[in-house]
Design a protein around this motif. Structure first.
Motif, short mmCIF file in Angstrom:
data_model
loop_
_atom_site.label_atom_id
_atom_site.label_comp_id
_atom_site.label_asym_id
_atom_site.label_seq_id
_atom_site.Cartn_x
_atom_site.Cartn_y
_atom_site.Cartn_z
N TYR A 129 -5.74 3.36 13.40
CA TYR A 129 -5.84 3.90 14.79
C TYR A 129 -7.30 4.79 14.70
O TYR A 129 -7.36 3.96 16.29
CB TYR A 129 -5.13 4.91 14.54
CG TYR A 129 -4.82 5.67 16.09
CD1 TYR A 129 -4.03 5.14 17.37
CD2 TYR A 129 -5.23 7.17 16.36
CE1 TYR A 129 -3.79 4.86 18.31
CE2 TYR A 129 -5.26 7.61 17.37
CZ TYR A 129 -3.88 6.72 18.18
OH TYR A 129 -4.59 7.25 19.54
N GLN A 130 -7.83 5.12 14.87
CA GLN A 130 -9.38 5.07 14.91
C GLN A 130 -10.38 4.32 15.24
O GLN A 130 -10.71 4.56 16.08
CB GLN A 130 -9.51 6.96 14.19
CG GLN A 130 -11.19 7.64 14.70
CD GLN A 130 -10.23 8.29 15.66
OE1 GLN A 130 -9.21 8.71 15.88
NE2 GLN A 130 -11.10 7.99 16.92
N TRP A 131 -10.08 3.38 14.14
CA TRP A 131 -11.34 2.42 14.54
C TRP A 131 -11.05 1.23 16.21
O TRP A 131 -11.44 1.45 16.73
CB TRP A 131 -10.78 1.12 12.84
CG TRP A 131 -11.39 1.91 11.67
CD1 TRP A 131 -12.34 3.15 11.73
CD2 TRP A 131 -11.05 1.78 10.59
NE1 TRP A 131 -12.67 2.79 10.37
CE2 TRP A 131 -12.02 2.05 9.88
CE3 TRP A 131 -10.21 0.83 10.15
CZ2 TRP A 131 -11.80 2.28 8.49
CZ3 TRP A 131 -9.78 0.72 8.77
CH2 TRP A 131 -10.70 1.62 7.93
N ALA A 168 -2.27 5.28 1.71
CA ALA A 168 -0.94 4.58 3.09
C ALA A 168 -1.18 5.19 4.07
O ALA A 168 -1.68 4.85 5.28
CB ALA A 168 0.37 4.10 2.81
N GLU A 169 -0.38 6.55 4.18
CA GLU A 169 -0.99 7.10 5.26
C GLU A 169 -2.39 7.79 5.39
O GLU A 169 -2.85 7.40 7.29
CB GLU A 169 -0.20 8.74 5.67
CG GLU A 169 -0.19 9.29 5.96
CD GLU A 169 0.75 10.82 5.80
OE1 GLU A 169 0.64 12.05 6.67
OE2 GLU A 169 0.94 10.79 4.73
N GLU A 170 -3.31 7.86 5.38
CA GLU A 170 -4.89 7.27 5.44
C GLU A 170 -5.46 6.88 5.74
O GLU A 170 -5.95 6.50 6.48
CB GLU A 170 -5.83 8.46 4.07
CG GLU A 170 -6.78 8.26 3.92
CD GLU A 170 -8.48 8.78 3.02
OE1 GLU A 170 -9.24 8.33 2.91
OE2 GLU A 170 -7.35 9.31 2.47
N PHE A 171 -5.21 5.60 5.48
CA PHE A 171 -5.51 3.87 6.18
C PHE A 171 -4.75 3.75 7.53
O PHE A 171 -5.58 3.55 8.29
CB PHE A 171 -4.87 2.73 5.03
CG PHE A 171 -5.82 1.79 5.52
CD1 PHE A 171 -6.46 1.39 6.10
CD2 PHE A 171 -4.27 1.01 6.20
CE1 PHE A 171 -6.92 -0.39 6.24
CE2 PHE A 171 -4.32 -0.45 7.04
CZ PHE A 171 -5.64 -0.57 7.14
N LEU A 210 1.08 -1.38 -0.24
CA LEU A 210 -0.19 -0.19 -0.22
C LEU A 210 0.84 0.96 0.08
O LEU A 210 0.72 2.27 -0.62
CB LEU A 210 -0.86 0.05 1.28
CG LEU A 210 -1.50 1.66 1.79
CD1 LEU A 210 -2.87 1.04 0.58
CD2 LEU A 210 -2.68 1.02 2.70
N ALA A 211 2.25 1.46 0.99
CA ALA A 211 2.43 2.41 0.75
C ALA A 211 3.39 2.38 -0.61
O ALA A 211 3.66 3.64 -0.81
CB ALA A 211 4.30 2.13 1.66
N LEU A 212 3.56 1.44 -1.46
CA LEU A 212 4.34 1.76 -2.56
C LEU A 212 3.17 2.24 -3.51
O LEU A 212 3.39 3.35 -4.24
CB LEU A 212 5.58 0.37 -2.58
CG LEU A 212 6.35 -0.21 -1.93
CD1 LEU A 212 6.84 -1.22 -3.03
CD2 LEU A 212 7.35 1.26 -1.96
N VAL A 213 1.99 1.73 -3.59
CA VAL A 213 1.53 2.18 -4.70
C VAL A 213 0.68 3.53 -4.22
O VAL A 213 0.93 3.85 -5.33
CB VAL A 213 0.41 1.16 -4.41
CG1 VAL A 213 -0.94 1.11 -5.79
CG2 VAL A 213 0.58 0.16 -4.32
#
Length: 685
Positions: free
Chosen positions: A502-504, A494-497, A486-489
């Motif tokens: 964390y919030q979940w 990735a940052e948003e996820f 995800l970070a590469l694509v």
């Protein structure tokens, strides 16, 4: 006023603790009372089933009434797992409110190091607190940073470093170690120094890196670690690096910690690793007894969960040593067997479970009958239940255990030789829940962190990816590989996820399960379609995400079906020795396996009732047998190959074993065992 005022524990104090713990008095015998009244630095060596944690709880109940101590000092209680700490809080928390507040501290060794040393050091160096101290987050971060160029290194230097790390498999395994004033690279914590050399050494054209190239590779490795540190991410091991730096540069911290804590108690001392042992000794142990330092455990049970046991323990007894030799778990016959496997220290065990007189059994098998050993064990349990020697309603589980769970080899016994369905990879509880909602509801609530929730959410997402048959290079995604991909694509996604994840987790803690459930469905459906270029998710995935039925009950970790043996109404797990450490069983079958040699080759003298000092490999085997043999309250069985013990039957029986022959000539194992148990072969049809 002296810094360390001596307190006194009275018989009335002990009776008060007994009333809280047991609802009656006169429970603790003489050797336990000696420990309760001892308030000097000492070690307590306690045999299996002696109730060492209970007697520690009693001492804490007594001391809590004196808090705060003279000069405002407190009590430090350390154990190894959050589960153990939570158990202390559960059992005495409501009776000891002052024990769980300033100036005292009850926690894991890791949490103590983090709170008092690593985090302050990091904050001092980086002018901020670390974001996470977590192994999995660390691995995700360093693998992601590994793919990017590091400033001030040439393209070739970058290639050299990556080539070296990949060839040695060191990315997640190297650490920075502080040996004042030097910083060294080591293989894992407590490991050997990293020796930098060019890969493919056996090639004819091989020429090693130059000294300058080696130096740059070392600098690159350190720079990569620093990049991860700068992001606020630490491995648990890194906390000890920062702790040692902090103490070296701020020696006054030593006196601060000693002055804060009047008493230090460490439970399960034998499980402490070298770096933990050395750090706590450096901080708290001194001849002036500024802090009373009591270490509690069983040095003969020093085995670890990495699949090995140490040949020798970091823990060596202090001059002042007490013992708890009485075992409430073991009957006299089993206690007599277990004591001879004390690899580090011989303690004569007093089996106090005298209501049970079932002898320890050895089941001798040959090549043809080894597959019937577990069934024979089950039959033996049935016979003892029929004789009212084992209860029909079990207070504790029945388990089958072995040391080596690897795939079978010729002439080398493995667990799978006895139980073909056995799967080593299913040792840890693994659950594929039927839907996303179950993943959100059924996480490990015994751990006071967000990690179990985070793992469950990621596992649910991986389930969807598997249902969509999405793979990378033909392999299924793991949590780490998914996050790296995800970070590469899409770094922004990735940052948003990461923020959403964390919030979940936070909202699950707050009880907002329905809100999180809907949020994940909306987010993950879009995310998977976008990063894997899919138009829509399939019907199976959508059902998994939207289904709102959940499991009615989960009483505990579900055991993988492959590792459960079923016989009539009996069901018991087949597992390895490490996984049962600390457990109590009704009955235990110990399967002989081969780790370099078989147990009957390593420890024959001990099996025959003789205690002799153990050599290195013997120590490993002896510790395994000591832990394995000391689990049951009622029945201990040891399955061993007939060809190594067939000439020792009389000696075995003379020292208390009941020997059962399970070979081709015995036919039905039930008949053979009934004959042994009832002693009436002519009455059995």
């Amino acid at each position: 006023m002296p810094l360390n005022m001596q307190l006194e524990v009275t018989d009335l104090d002990i009776e008060s603790a007994e009333q809280i713990l047991f609802g009656r008095i006169n429970v603790f015998d003489a050797e336990r009372r000696i420990f309760l009244k001892n308030l000097d630095t000492c070690d307590l060596q306690a045999v299996p089933g002696s109730g060492k944690t209970t007697v520690l709880l009693a001492k804490l109940l007594i001391l809590e009434k004196r808090l705060p101590l003279d000069s405002g000092r407190g009590i430090l209680v350390l154990s190894h797992t959050n589960t153990a700490v939570n158990e202390i809080k559960k059992k005495i928390g409501k009776h000891c409110p002052k024990l769980f507040s300033y100036p005292s501290f009850v926690g894991t060794i890791q949490s103590f190091v983090d709170k008092f040393l690593a985090i302050p050091c990091y904050a001092n160096l980086y002018k901020k607190r670390p974001l996470r101290i977590d192994n999995e987050i660390y691995m995700e971060t360093i693998e992601r940073e590994f793919n990017f160029k590091i400033k001030d290194f040439s393209v070739q230097e970058h290639k050299n470093a990556k080539w070296f790390i990949n060839a040695k498999g060191l990315l997640g395994g190297y650490r920075i170690q502080f040996n004042n004033p030097n910083f060294e690279l080591v293989k894992y914590i407590n490991g050997k120094n990293v020796e930098i050399e060019k890969p493919k050494k056996n090639s004819k054209a091989w020429v090693d890196f130059s000294e300058a190239e080696k130096s740059r590779i070392k600098q690159w490795l350190i720079s990569l670690k620093k990049k991860v540190f700068n992001k606020g991410i630490l491995h648990y091991d890194d906390a000890y690096f920062f702790a040692n730096v902090y103490l070296s540069r701020n020696p006054q911290i030593l006196s601060f910690l000693k002055r804060r804590f009047n008493y230090l108690f460490i439970d399960e001392m034998q499980d402490m690793e070298k770096h933990q042992f050395e750090l706590l000794e450096t901080i708290f142990y001194d001849p002036s007894n500024t802090t009373v330092f009591q270490r509690i455990g069983d040095i003969n049970q020093s085995i670890f969960t990495d699949g090995s046991s140490t040949s020798s323990s970091s823990w060596t007894d202090r001059e002042a040593k007490l013992t708890l030799s009485g075992s409430h778990r073991l009957n006299p016959g089993v206690a007599k067997v277990v004591q001879n496997f004390g690899a580090e220290s011989f303690i004569e065990i007093n089996g106090l479970h005298t209501s049970n007189e079932v002898k320890p059994h050895i089941i001798l098998f040959d090549q043809q009958s080894k597959g019937r050993v577990i069934e024979a064990f089950a039959n033996l349990i049935k016979q003892h239940q029929a004789n009212n020697e084992i209860p029909l309603v079990l207070d504790h589980p029945i388990k089958v255990i072995g040391w080596n769970g690897k795939l079978p080899e010729p002439d080398k016994l493995r667990i799978k030789d006895y139980f073909e369905p056995y799967d080593k990879e299913e040792q840890k509880p693994k659950i594929d829940y039927p839907n996303l909602l179950s993943y959100l509801k059924y996480f490990d609530k015994g751990t006071l962190t967000l990690d179990p929730i985070r793992k469950n959410i990621l596992n649910a997402i991986l389930r969807v990816i598997r249902l969509e048959d999405i793979k990378e290079d033909g392999r299924n995604f793991t949590k780490r590989r998914f996050l790296n991909y995800l970070a590469l694509v899409s770094p922004s996604k990735a940052e948003e996820f990461s923020k959403s994840l964390y919030q979940w987790c936070i909202n699950i803690i707050k009880g907002k399960v329905t809100e999180v459930h809907q949020g994940i469905i909306e987010n993950v459906t879009v995310l998977i379609c976008e990063i894997f270029s899919k138009e829509a998710l399939g019907l199976q995935s959508m059902f998994f995400l939207n289904d709102t039925s959940t499991l009615e009950t989960i009483d505990g970790p579900l055991i993988a079906k492959n590792n459960v043996f079923c016989y009539e109404d009996l069901k018991f797990e087949v597992t390895n020795i490490h996984s049962v450490k600390g457990e109590t069983h009704t009955a235990t079958l110990y399967l002989e396996t081969c780790y370099h040699k078989h147990e009957t080759e390593f420890c024959l003298d001990a099996i025959l009732g003789n205690y002799t000092p153990f050599k290195k490999r013997q120590k490993q085997a002896a510790k395994m047998m000591y832990v394995g043999f000391s689990r049951p309250t009622h029945l201990l069985c040891f399955a061993a190959s007939l060809d190594r013990l067939q000439n020792k039957v009389e000696e075995l029986e003379r020292v208390g074993w009941k020997v059962i022959h399970l070979n081709e000539s015995t036919g039905n194992p039930t008949i053979a065992i009934e004959a042994e148990v009832l002693g009436a072969t002519n009455e059995i049809e």
